[in-house]
Write a protein that holds these residues in place. Structure first.
Motif, short mmCIF file in Angstrom:
data_model
loop_
_atom_site.label_atom_id
_atom_site.label_comp_id
_atom_site.label_asym_id
_atom_site.label_seq_id
_atom_site.Cartn_x
_atom_site.Cartn_y
_atom_site.Cartn_z
N SER A 1 0.83 -1.21 0.00
CA SER A 1 0.00 0.00 0.00
C SER A 1 0.86 1.26 0.00
CB SER A 1 -0.93 0.00 1.22
OG SER A 1 -1.89 -1.03 1.11
N ASP B 1 -0.50 4.93 -0.62
CA ASP B 1 -1.78 4.90 0.11
C ASP B 1 -1.51 4.53 1.57
OD1 ASP B 1 -4.36 4.73 0.99
OD2 ASP B 1 -5.07 3.45 -0.63
N PRO B 2 -0.99 5.49 2.36
CA PRO B 2 -0.68 5.17 3.75
C PRO B 2 -1.91 4.84 4.59
CG PRO B 2 -0.40 7.51 3.33
CD PRO B 2 -0.61 6.87 2.01
N ASP B 3 -3.06 5.38 4.23
CA ASP B 3 -4.27 5.06 5.00
C ASP B 3 -4.63 3.58 4.86
OD1 ASP B 3 -4.55 7.64 5.95
OD2 ASP B 3 -5.85 8.27 4.30
N ALA B 4 -4.53 3.06 3.63
CA ALA B 4 -4.78 1.63 3.44
C ALA B 4 -3.74 0.80 4.18
CB ALA B 4 -4.77 1.29 1.95
N TRP C 1 -2.22 1.64 6.94
CA TRP C 1 -2.51 1.65 8.38
C TRP C 1 -3.70 0.77 8.73
CZ3 TRP C 1 0.48 2.69 12.18
CH2 TRP C 1 -0.04 2.78 13.47
N GLN C 2 -4.64 0.65 7.83
CA GLN C 2 -5.79 -0.22 8.08
C GLN C 2 -5.34 -1.67 8.28
OE1 GLN C 2 -8.75 0.07 5.02
NE2 GLN C 2 -10.25 -1.13 6.14
N THR D 1 4.55 4.48 8.16
CA THR D 1 3.15 4.74 7.82
C THR D 1 2.57 5.83 8.71
OG1 THR D 1 2.91 2.43 7.13
CG2 THR D 1 0.89 3.66 7.54
N ARG E 1 1.13 9.55 7.59
CA ARG E 1 -0.24 9.97 7.92
C ARG E 1 -0.26 11.19 8.84
NH1 ARG E 1 -3.20 6.68 10.87
NH2 ARG E 1 -5.21 7.00 9.79
N ASP F 1 1.03 11.38 11.90
CA ASP F 1 0.88 11.01 13.31
C ASP F 1 2.25 10.72 13.91
OD1 ASP F 1 0.02 10.21 15.78
OD2 ASP F 1 -1.40 8.70 15.05
#
Length: 955
Positions: free
Chosen positions: A729, A734-737, A739-740, A768, A772, A774
C-alpha cells in the motif's frame, strides 16, 4: 494392463457394463455425468465427489466410469462405509487397499513409507516394506497411514480409489481422506460418494480446497427423467414399453432408478403386467414394492430374507441360515430362491445381503415387533458364539432389544477394541450413543464423556453438537473436579486446534484450576500450553502469570516429563525466547531417553528455538538446531515435527540472499511435504510474498500475504505478512490503506510485547504513521520498542530499531538519519541478510543525498548491485530512479545495437515472461505506463517475438 480390484465389504467396481448392469439393466440417462466423471479421472490427480439420494444410481455411475477407465489401463479399488462396521482404523480405505495387489506390477517400486500399512494389509505383507517403529499417538498413526497410502497408490498408478457412502464414515476416515485429497500423487484419482441429505457439516470434516494441479468435480446426481425411465424399461423388458407403462413406472418411481428397477423385475417375471401395469397393484413406496417382490417367496426364503434384514450387514450363508432357523437343505434352496428373484444379492464370495441399504430397511420396518425381537435374539446368540465376536454388531442387537445393561457391556468392549486398534471414529460413535442414554450414573457419565473427548480430540473436526454435549456433561452436578477438568481441557484443546486464535483458552485456564488438586501435572502442562501459544489475544502479563503458575506447580511435584514440557514451553514465551541464556537451556535438553515424551519435548524445544532464532535475527544458530531437530524427530518417529523443522533451512536460503537456491529449496520442500501446514503460511508464506514483491509481482505478493494473514489474525507469525501488505500500500502511495492493515497487527505487537521479533512491522508502522502525520504514534512505537528489547539478544530487532530511529530523524536531521540507517545496514550485514541491508543503504543514500551526492551515489550503486544479484527488480529499479535523481548531468552511454537487450530491457523481458502487463511493468520498474510501453515494444522487436511466446517460454 492394469486390473480392477474389489474392496472387502464393498461392491465390485466393475460389475456393471455399459449395456447391462448387475441385474440386466442398461445404463441410461447419465451420459453427460459419465463423460464428466471419466474426463475428470483422466486428468489425474483428480478428486470426484458424487452426491445423491439413496437409490439414485451413484454406485452404478462410478462402476460405469471404472469400466471405461479400465479399458484405458486405469485400475480401481473400492471400499465402502457402513454404520455397523467393526473396529478397523481407516476401515473403508483399508478395505479398498486390501485389493490393490493385482494392480502392483512385479517390478513395482513401493516406497518405504508403505510399510506402515503392512500390519493392516496382511495379504500384501510380502510385497510391502517392513513396518517402521510407528509413533504411538493417533495423530502419528494418521500421518503414517497417509504416507503409506500415498506410497501404495503411487506404486499402483494409474489407479482410482473409490470410497462409497461417505455419509457413514467415521471422523478418522474423513480426516485421512481430506489429507489424501489435499495431496494426491500423480496418476491417482479419488472418488467419494455420499448422500447429501444425510451428511451434516463438511463432507470431510472441514472445507476441502482444491490444491493447485488437482482436478475437482463436484457432481450432484439427479433422478432420471421420464424418457430415461422408458429406455430403462425397454432394456429390461426387451420391447419398447407402452406410453401408459412408461407413465406408471415414472410415477411410481418418481425417477428413482432403484424403485424403477424393482418394478421392472416384477414386470419381467409377469409379462401380463407389461400390458396392464395396474396389475402391479402396489403403491409407489419402495417398502411396498419390496413386499410385492417378497410375497411370492416360499416360507423358508421369506424367513431368510427377514433374517437378512435383521442381520443388517452382508453375511455368510451359515449365519443367515441359522438366524432364520433353517436346515442346510432348506436354507440353501431358500437362498438360491431369494437370489434368483433379486431380493438378495451376492456382495462377495459367501457374503449375501440386500442390494441396497434402503431395501433392507424397508423389509426390517415391515416386520412385526415380536418377530423382530425373536430374530434379534437369535442373531445375537449366533454372533456371541463367534471367535472373535463382532462387538459393534453385538451392541447393535442388544440395543435393538432394549437391553441397556448388556448393550453397555458390548458397547464398552467395542470401544476398547476400537481404541486398541486406533479406530477413534468407531469409538466416538459408540460413546455418543452412551452419552445419549438416560439414567446413567454421574460416574458413568463422566467416564464416557472423558473417553469421548479423548477419542474426538484426534479426529478431523469435532462438531459443535459434540462440543455442546460435552459442555452439558461438564455442568452435571456431582462430577468430580478432576474429571470435569479433564473433559474441559479436552474441549479447550479441540477448540484451540479447530478454531485458532483465543478459542479454548478460557476453558483451558478453568480446567487447570479444576485439575490442580488431583492432577497437578496435567494442570501444569495446560497452563504452560496457553502461556506459550503463538496465537490469541491474551496479554503478555496474562501469559506470564500462567507460566508462573505452571512453574510453581512443577516445583512441588516430582515429575521429570511435566517439568521438561513446562520448561520447553517457557523457552518460547516472551521475553524468555530472546534471553541470552537460551543456548544453555537448549544444550541441557535430553537427547537420549527411554521416555518418548521427553524426546518429543526435546524436538519441540529444538524446533521452536530454531524458529525463534530466525525471528530475532540469530541466523547463525538456526541450521544446527533445525538439523538436530530433524534428525532426532526422524529417529523418534515424529514426522509432524520434522515437517516444521525442515522449513527453517529453507528460510535460511531466503534470509542469506541465495534466492535462486531458495526457489529450489522451497520446491523440494513442497515435494517432500505436500501436506505441510506451513508452506503458504507463517514465515514461509511471508518470505514468498516478499520475494514476489521484490521481483515485480505485486499481485502474487498481495495474494500470498493475504493468505498468510487470513489463517489467524492473532498469530504471531502473521505479522510479517501484515507488514508486507502494508508495504504494498505504501508503494501505491496509500498510507491510509497501509494503516488499516497495520492497526490490528500493532495492537497485537503491544498486547503481546513482541518487540524482539524482527518482522519489518516496526519500521513499516513508523513510516506509515509519519506519512499519515501522526508523529506521536511513531515516536511512541520507537520508545516502547527500545524498552521492550533492553537486555535481550535480538540483533534483528536492534537493526529494525535503527531503521525506525532514522525514520524519525529524516525530516529534521537527515545526516543523523543517514547514520542511523547505516547502523541498520551494518546490523543486517552482521546477521548475514543482504536484502534488508541493501534497503537500509538505499534509505541512507536518500537521507544523505543532498549533503553528499557522491557518497549517496556510491551507496546506491552498491545497493543496486546487491539487488540485481538477488533478482529484486522492483527495488533495484527504485534505486536506479533515485540514482538518476542525484545527478542527471552525466552523459549516457551509447545505445545498445539492435537485437541486444539493455539491462532495463532484460528486466522488462523477464516480467513479460512472467505474464506481467504494461501497467504491472510500470509499477515494478518505477516507470510511466507510456515508457513501459516503449520498452515492451523494443523488447518484442529486438527478440522478434510476441507476448504470448515470451510468456509460454517462461513457464
Amino acid at each position: 494392463m492394469a486390473q480392477e480390484a474389489t474392496g472387502r465389504g464393498g461392491r465390485s467396481a466393475g460389475r456393471a457394463g455399459r449395456a447391462a448392469g448387475p441385474r440386466g439393466f442398461a445404463f441410461v440417462g447419465r451420459e453427460r455425468e459419465l463423460a464428466a466423471v471419466v474426463g475428470a479421472l483422466t486428468a489425474r490427480p483428480a478428486v470426484v465427489l458424487v452426491q445423491g439420494e439413496a437409490g439414485v444410481g451413484k454406485s452404478r455411475l462410478v462402476a460405469e466410469a471404472s469400466a471405461v477407465l479400465r479399458g484405458r489401463g486405469v485400475g480401481s479399488v473400492l471400499g465402502g462405509c457402513h454404520p455397523l462396521r467393526e473396529p478397523l482404523p481407516f476401515g473403508p480405505v483399508i478395505d479398498a487397499l486390501e485389493t490393490v495387489g493385482p494392480l502392483l506390477r512385479p517390478d513395482a517400486r513401493i516406497g518405504a513409507a508403505a510399510g506402515a500399512l503392512s500390519p493392516l494389509l496382511p495379504d500384501l505383507a510380502d510385497r510391502l516394506p517392513p513396518p517402521p517403529d510407528g509413533p504411538a499417538d493417533p495423530a502419528g498413526r494418521l500421518r503414517a497411514v497417509l504416507g503409506a497410502t500415498r506410497a501404495l497408490l503411487t506404486a499402483a498408478a494409474p489407479v482410482v480409489l473409490t470410497v462409497e457412502d461417505l455419509h457413514w464414515a467415521d471422523d478418522a476416515t474423513r480426516e485421512l481422506l481430506l489429507l489424501l485429497a489435499g495431496g494426491l500423487p500423480d496418476g491417482v484419482g479419488l472418488v467419494l460418494t455420499f448422500r447429501g441429505e444425510e451428511q451434516a457439516g463438511p463432507l470431510l470434516g472441514k472445507a476441502f480446497r482444491r490444491p493447485a494441479g488437482t482436478t475437482l468435480l463436484d457432481l450432484a446426481l439427479q433422478r432420471l427423467d421420464p424418457a430415461a425411465v422408458s429406455r430403462l424399461a425397454g432394456s429390461a423388458l426387451g420391447v419398447r414399453p407402452t406410453g401408459e407403462l412408461s407413465r406408471v413406472l415414472y410415477e411410481r418411481s418418481a425417477g428413482l432408478p432403484l424403485i424403477a428397477e424393482e418394478d421392472l423385475i416384477t414386470l419381467a417375471a409377469e409379462p401380463d403386467a407389461a400390458e396392464r401395469p395396474e396389475l402391479l397393484g402396489v403403491p409407489r413406496s419402495l417398502r411396498e414394492v419390496l413386499a410385492a417382490r417378497i410375497e411370492p417367496l416360499s416360507g423358508p426364503a421369506h424367513a431368510l430374507v427377514e433374517a437378512a434384514a435383521v442381520v443388517a450387514v452382508p453375511a455368510r450363508e451359515e449365519l443367515l441360515l441359522r438366524s432364520a432357523d433353517l436346515t442346510d437343505a432348506q436354507g440353501s434352496d431358500a437362498l438360491v430362491e431369494a437370489l434368483a428373484r433379486s431380493v438378495l444379492v451376492e456382495h462377495a464370495p459367501d457374503s449375501y445381503g440386500f442390494s441396497h441399504t434402503l431395501a433392507g430397511r424397508a423389509v426390517y420396518d415391515g416386520l412385526p415387533g415380536p418377530r423382530r425381537t425373536r430374530l434379534h435374539r437369535r442373531v445375537l446368540a449366533l454372533l456371541a458364539a463367534q471367535d472373535p465376536p463382532p462387538l459393534v454388531q453385538l451392541a447393535h442387537h442388544t440395543r435393538a432389544l432394549g437391553d441397556t445393561e448388556r448393550w453397555l457391556v458390548h458397547a464398552r468392549a467395542a470401544i476398547d477394541q476400537a481404541l486398541a486398534v486406533g479406530d477413534q471414529g468407531t469409538a466416538a460413535m459408540l460413546l455418543r450413543q452412551i452419552l445419549d442414554l438416560p439414567g446413567l450414573s454421574t460416574g458413568e457419565l463422566g467416564e464416557a464423556a472423558r473417553s469421548l473427548a479423548e477419542a474426538i480430540g484426534y479426529t478431523a473436526e469435532a462438531t459443535d453438537a459434540t462440543i455442546a454435549a460435552l459442555r452439558r456433561i461438564v455442568a452435571t452436578p456431582g462430577l468430580a473436579p478432576a474429571v470435569r477438568g479433564e473433559i474441559r481441557a479436552r474441549i479447550g484443546n479441540i477448540l484451540r486446534t479447530r478454531d485458532g486464535g483465543s478459542a479454548g483458552v478460557e476453558d483451558l485456564e478453568t480446567a487447570a484450576g479444576e485439575l490442580e488438586a488431583d492432577n497437578p501435572a496435567h494442570a501444569a502442562k495446560t497452563l504452560a500450553v496457553i502461556a506459550s501459544m503463538d496465537t490469541g489475544d491474551a496479554t503478555a502479563a496474562e501469559r506470564s502469570a500462567w507460566m508462573d503458575r505452571a512453574l510453581a506447580i512443577v516445583d512441588r511435584i516430582d515429575d521429570p516429563e511435566t517439568a521438561a514440557i513446562v520448561h520447553t514451553n517457557r523457552l518460547v514465551s516472551l521475553p524468555a525466547c530472546a534471553s541470552p541464556g537460551v543456548p544453555g537451556l537448549i544444550a541441557a535438553l535430553p537427547r537420549r531417553s527411554d521416555n518418548p515424551r521427553l524426546l518429543f519435548t526435546t524436538v519441540i524445544g529444538l524446533s521452536n528455538a530454531a524458529e525463534i532464532a530466525l525471528c530475532v535475527g540469530l541466523d547463525g544458530r538456526v541450521a544446527a538446531w533445525a538439523e538436530e531437530a530433524v534428525a532426532l524427530g526422524e529417529r523418534a518417529g515424529l514426522p509432524g515435527l520434522v515437517v516444521y523443522s525442515s522449513s527453517y533451512p529453507v528460510l535460511l536460503e531466503w534470509t542469506s540472499g541465495n534466492w535462486q537456491r531458495w526457489d529450489t529449496a522451497l520446491a523440494a520442500y513442497r515435494t517432500r511435504f505436500p501436506d505441510s501446514p506451513v508452506t503458504d503460511t507463517g514465515l514461509l508464506g511471508a518470505a514468498q510474498g516478499v520475494v514476489a514483491a521484490a521481483r515485480g509481482h505485486a499481485g502474487e505478493a498481495a495474494e500470498r500475504f493475504r493468505r498468510a494473514v487470513g489463517q489467524d489474525a492473532t498469530g504471531v507469525l502473521t505479522l510479517p505478512s501484515a507488514a508486507g501488505l502494508a508495504r504494498l500500500s505504501l508503494a501505491a502511495a496509500d498510507p491510509d490503506a497501509a494503516w488499516q492493515v497495520l492497526a490490528p497487527a500493532v495492537r497485537l505487537l503491544r498486547r503481546r510485547e513482541l518487540w524482539p521479533f524482527a518482522f519489518d512491522l516496526l519500521p513499516t508502522a513508523v513510516e506509515t504513521a509519519l506519512l499519515r502525520g501522526d508523529r506521536a504514534a511513531a515516536s511512541a512505537l520507537v520508545t516502547d520498542h527500545a524498552a521492550g528489547t533492553t537486555g535481550l539478544e535480538c540483533p534483528g530487532a536492534d537493526a529494525e530499531h535503527q531503521l525506525a530511529e532514522g525514520l524519525l530523524l529524516v525530516e529534521g536531521s537527515p545526516v543523523e538519519a543517514a547514520a542511523a540507517f547505516e547502523r541498520a545496514r551494518a546490523g543486517w550485514l552482521a546477521i548475514g541478510r543482504p536484502y534488508p541491508a541493501a534497503l537500509a543503504a538505499e534509505r541512507a543514500a536518500a537521507a544523505a543525498g543532498t549533503a553528499d551526492p557522491e557518497a549517496a551515489a556510491a551507496a546506491l550503486t552498491e545497493a543496486i548491485a546487491v539487488l540485481d544479484g538477488l533478482g529484486a527488480v522492483t527495488d533495484a529499479s527504485r534505486c536506479r530512479h533515485r540514482l538518476r535523481g542525484l545527478d542527471r548531468s552525466k552523459p549516457r552511454g551509447p545505445r545498445d545495437p539492435a537485437g541486444l537487450l539493455s539491462p532495463r530491457e532484460r528486466q522488462v523481458a523477464d516480467l513479460l515472461a512472467r505474464g506481467a502487463r504494461n501497467k504491472d511493468i510500470a509499477a515494478a520498474l518505477f516507470l510511466s505506463e507510456r515508457t513501459a510501453e516503449h520498452h515492451v515494444a523494443a523488447v518484442l522487436r529486438k527478440l522478434d517475438t510476441t507476448r504470448k511466446a515470451l510468456r509460454d517460454a517462461g513457464r
